[in-house]
Design a protein around this motif. Structure first.
Motif, PDB file in Angstrom:
ATOM      1  N   THR A 203      10.530  -4.526  -5.599  1.00  0.00           N
ATOM      2  CA  THR A 203      10.809  -5.910  -5.402  1.00  0.00           C
ATOM      3  C   THR A 203      12.432  -6.118  -5.109  1.00  0.00           C
ATOM      4  O   THR A 203      12.700  -7.240  -4.678  1.00  0.00           O
ATOM      5  CB  THR A 203      10.501  -6.638  -6.541  1.00  0.00           C
ATOM      6  OG1 THR A 203      11.207  -6.326  -7.830  1.00  0.00           O
ATOM      7  CG2 THR A 203       9.213  -6.727  -6.732  1.00  0.00           C
ATOM      8  N   ALA A 204      13.178  -4.885  -5.067  1.00  0.00           N
ATOM      9  CA  ALA A 204      14.716  -5.099  -4.952  1.00  0.00           C
ATOM     10  C   ALA A 204      14.956  -5.217  -3.365  1.00  0.00           C
ATOM     11  O   ALA A 204      14.043  -4.740  -2.618  1.00  0.00           O
ATOM     12  CB  ALA A 204      15.390  -3.872  -5.383  1.00  0.00           C
ATOM     13  N   PRO A 205      16.106  -5.509  -2.977  1.00  0.00           N
ATOM     14  CA  PRO A 205      16.102  -5.667  -1.425  1.00  0.00           C
ATOM     15  C   PRO A 205      15.854  -4.392  -0.977  1.00  0.00           C
ATOM     16  O   PRO A 205      16.392  -3.014  -1.509  1.00  0.00           O
ATOM     17  CB  PRO A 205      17.857  -5.842  -1.490  1.00  0.00           C
ATOM     18  CG  PRO A 205      17.798  -6.777  -2.476  1.00  0.00           C
ATOM     19  CD  PRO A 205      17.180  -6.153  -3.751  1.00  0.00           C
ATOM     20  N   GLY A 206      15.227  -4.117   0.280  1.00  0.00           N
ATOM     21  CA  GLY A 206      14.866  -2.958   0.780  1.00  0.00           C
ATOM     22  C   GLY A 206      13.596  -2.449   0.311  1.00  0.00           C
ATOM     23  O   GLY A 206      13.239  -1.276   0.859  1.00  0.00           O
ATOM     24  N   GLY A 207      13.167  -2.725  -0.791  1.00  0.00           N
ATOM     25  CA  GLY A 207      11.901  -2.438  -1.266  1.00  0.00           C
ATOM     26  C   GLY A 207      10.616  -3.106  -0.697  1.00  0.00           C
ATOM     27  O   GLY A 207      10.874  -3.789   0.083  1.00  0.00           O
ATOM     28  N   ASN A 208       9.622  -2.325  -0.657  1.00  0.00           N
ATOM     29  CA  ASN A 208       8.226  -2.606   0.039  1.00  0.00           C
ATOM     30  C   ASN A 208       7.863  -4.101  -0.219  1.00  0.00           C
ATOM     31  O   ASN A 208       7.302  -4.817   0.734  1.00  0.00           O
ATOM     32  CB  ASN A 208       7.274  -1.883  -0.296  1.00  0.00           C
ATOM     33  CG  ASN A 208       6.118  -1.541   0.940  1.00  0.00           C
ATOM     34  OD1 ASN A 208       5.213  -2.548   0.799  1.00  0.00           O
ATOM     35  ND2 ASN A 208       6.321  -0.911   1.860  1.00  0.00           N
ATOM     36  N   MET A 209       8.122  -4.683  -1.296  1.00  0.00           N
ATOM     37  CA  MET A 209       7.671  -6.020  -1.630  1.00  0.00           C
ATOM     38  C   MET A 209       8.981  -7.146  -1.615  1.00  0.00           C
ATOM     39  O   MET A 209       8.844  -8.250  -2.224  1.00  0.00           O
ATOM     40  CB  MET A 209       7.055  -6.231  -2.998  1.00  0.00           C
ATOM     41  CG  MET A 209       5.703  -5.642  -3.274  1.00  0.00           C
ATOM     42  SD  MET A 209       5.010  -5.914  -5.103  1.00  0.00           S
ATOM     43  CE  MET A 209       5.350  -7.576  -5.136  1.00  0.00           C
TER      44      MET A 209
END
Length: 161
Positions: free
Chosen positions: A66-72
């Motif tokens: 859920t962090a920036p760059g993460g899939n969500m």
């Protein structure tokens, strides 16, 4: 999609034989657990949104996904993940009512792993979410009903593995 009754009858019919004692025992267990299955489906249906919310919080929030760059990371991706978890919950409930996993194979699992891989959806995180959903549902419906629902969540997780 089949149910426990149809699956047993079709299997015996293909073999050209009567239902054996083992099949009859499985049918008897299916019928005896009918009240528990119906109550479980009612509880899951009434709490579906809460179950999905708790599942996401338990397994995905505050992780690298859920962090920036993460899939969500984007709202669109987050919404797609929540939508898929809702599908998993709904179809696991259908399968539990039917006492048969075939609907999971037909409606969810056939081609899902390949689709997720092509879209870059992390399979490991998805499996963790399905297992977390199993825990959330069990805490809602109790141990016996949770074990029954767990069979179908485990089938989804195994199908994704």
């Amino acid at each position: 999609m089949q149910d426990a009754i149809t699956a047993l009858i079709n299997s015996s019919d293909v073999q050209g034989k009567y239902l054996d004692p083992s099949s009859l025992d499985r049918l008897q267990n299916y019928f005896q657990s009918g009240d528990m299955r119906a109550k479980t489906a009612i509880a899951v249906s009434a709490n579906a949104k809460n179950i999905v919310t708790k599942t996401v919080a338990k397994s995905l929030l505050y992780t690298d996904i859920t962090a920036p760059g993460g899939n969500m990371y984007t709202c669109r991706r987050y919404a797609a993940c929540v939508r898929d978890l809702d599908y998993f919950l709904r179809y696991a409930t259908y399968a539990m009512l039917a006492g048969d996993t075939s609907i999971l194979d037909e409606r969810i699992l056939n081609g899902l792993r390949e689709t997720y891989n092509s879209l870059g959806v992390p399979i490991g995180a998805t499996i963790r979410s399905v297992q977390a959903m199993k825990e959330v549902v069990t805490s809602l419906v109790g141990a016996d009903a949770g074990r029954e629902m767990g069979v179908y969540f485990d089938h989804i997780a195994a199908g994704l593995s």
